[in-house]
Write an enzyme that holds these catalytic residues in place. Structure first.
Site, PDB file in Angstrom:
ATOM      1  N   LYS A 165     -20.439 -13.226 -39.856  1.00 52.20           N
ATOM      2  CA  LYS A 165     -21.145 -14.338 -39.174  1.00 52.20           C
ATOM      3  C   LYS A 165     -22.482 -14.708 -40.126  1.00 52.20           C
ATOM      4  O   LYS A 165     -23.065 -13.791 -40.838  1.00 52.20           O
ATOM      5  CB  LYS A 165     -21.851 -13.512 -37.921  1.00 52.20           C
ATOM      6  CG  LYS A 165     -21.087 -13.015 -36.901  1.00 52.20           C
ATOM      7  CD  LYS A 165     -20.166 -14.204 -36.652  1.00 52.20           C
ATOM      8  CE  LYS A 165     -18.959 -13.454 -35.380  1.00 52.20           C
ATOM      9  NZ  LYS A 165     -18.181 -14.513 -34.922  1.00 52.20           N
ATOM     10  N   LYS A 265     -10.132 -19.145 -28.161  1.00 57.26           N
ATOM     11  CA  LYS A 265     -10.685 -18.250 -27.204  1.00 57.26           C
ATOM     12  C   LYS A 265     -10.300 -18.367 -25.788  1.00 57.26           C
ATOM     13  O   LYS A 265     -10.435 -19.457 -25.222  1.00 57.26           O
ATOM     14  CB  LYS A 265     -12.287 -18.170 -27.172  1.00 57.26           C
ATOM     15  CG  LYS A 265     -12.734 -17.461 -28.439  1.00 57.26           C
ATOM     16  CD  LYS A 265     -14.184 -17.354 -28.349  1.00 57.26           C
ATOM     17  CE  LYS A 265     -14.900 -16.384 -29.224  1.00 57.26           C
ATOM     18  NZ  LYS A 265     -15.006 -17.060 -30.765  1.00 57.26           N
TER      19      LYS A 265
END
Length: 368
Positions: A165, A265
């Site tokens: 991230k 997702k």
């Protein structure tokens, strides 16, 4: 066979370590999970799960799932769960949008369908690769030192895929990328996930500064328009994640060449039924994939693995699993678990794992 009862459970899933997105802009410590038990008049029972990543990440939250199921339940009861398209249409008519609320019911219907057919879901969907899928870690850290620590922790568990991230500070992001690349191993699969944390100019500055490294970026900017606007001005492969919600998003990305990778997702896109269409769009246009549960228990991870198993091995980079990040196990070690950084497809019919119902407590709602 007809759906005779839907029971809804809520459980908190604490994260083992605090988790940060977008350079520390968002912090997460507990996930709000919704488990759905779908019973049939034929005696088969299916389970589904919806666990958004908090309520500040994307337009999805735990209470919204439970409210959506309350709205949709009267339209789903009495349908044959094996007819997943009929269930999908009933949910879409009862509640336009709100895809994340539909995913647990879709998952439970696929679970029942697989059990009825005597096949794992992946086989029932026409895929079923038994090649173990690499698990992608999720490295939500704020500093270079913390990033190194988290990656090493996952490497000790056998992980070769890492979602690092970044976002929010150009100089810090460039430094972190170069540091991680200095530690890269030949077998590593590394995706730098910005989680919409850059403006257009920030994205171009970072991508240009590390162009010599040929790394992959996920969701560098807020919206598809932003990613499209800079797509011809850098040479880095891009994965679209948060902006891949509907089939229309998928077709636009493919048609306009906005990205080279889909990050699918399942909870966000509405479940296996809708995700399978995105998979086919990707394959038809030479777009590779990462498959992920948004968050949750081994049930959500297993659903993602079933979809990943329907994708040719060469086109599926990794699956992201949340089970190593949470401190509660609702299935007592059952289901696909980390083996040398990979997940292996269950051979049992349907989903291949059900929760310990006693660990869930009493249902918060029952619909008959």
């Amino acid at each position: 066979m007809k759906i005779s009862q839907i029971s809804v459970f809520q459980i908190d899933l604490p994260l083992q370590h605090p988790y940060w997105l977008s350079g520390g802009r968002l912090k997460f410590e507990t996930l709000d999970a919704t488990l759905v038990k779908v019973e049939t008049d034929g005696g088969l029972v299916g389970w589904g799960e919806g666990t958004p990543w908090g309520h500040t990440y994307v337009p999805a939250h735990g209470p919204g799932i439970r409210a959506g199921i309350e709205t949709m339940a009267p339209f789903v009861l009495g349908l044959d769960p094996r007819h997943v398209l009929d269930v999908e249409r009933a949910m879409d008519l009862a509640l336009p949008g709100h895809l994340y609320a539909k995913s647990p019911l879709d998952m439970a219907c696929w679970d029942i369908s697989g059990q009825a057919a005597g096949l794992p879901i992946a086989d029932l969907m026409g895929g079923g690769s038994r090649t173990p899928r690499p698990i992608a870690s999720s490295v939500g850290a704020k500093t270079i030192e913390e990033t190194r620590t988290v990656i090493e922790r996952y490497r000790q568990r056998g992980y070769i895929a890492h979602s690092v991230k970044i976002g929010g500070d150009v100089d810090r992001d460039i430094a972190r990328i170069r540091d991680v690349e200095n530690l890269r191993r030949p077998e590593d699969i590394i995706l730098y996930d910005v989680n919409r944390g850059w403006t257009r100019q920030q994205a171009l500055r970072v991508m240009s500064a590390v162009e010599d490294l040929n790394v992959m970026f996920e969701q560098p900017c807020e919206a598809l328009d932003d990613i499209a606007a800079i797509s011809g001005r850098h040479a880095s492969p891009v994965s679209v994640d948060e902006s891949l919600v509907t089939l229309q998003d998928a077709t636009r990305i493919a048609r306009d060449g906005i990205a080279e990778i889909f990050g699918i997702k399942l909870n966000r896109v509405g479940g296996l039924t809708k995700a399978a269409r995105m998979r086919d769009v990707a394959l038809a246009h030479g777009i590779d994939m990462f498959v992920m549960a948004t968050g949750g228990s081994v049930l959500a991870d297993t659903e993602a693995l079933h979809l990943a198993a329907t994708i040719p091995d060469a086109n599926c980079h990794a699956v992201w699993a949340c089970q190593d990040m949470i401190t509660v196990d609702i299935a007592s070690g059952r289901g696909p678990r980390n083996i040398d950084g990979h997940l292996h497809l269950p051979e049992a019919p349907g989903l291949g794992v059900h929760p310990d119902e006693d660990a869930l407590g009493d249902p918060v709602a029952v619909y008959r």
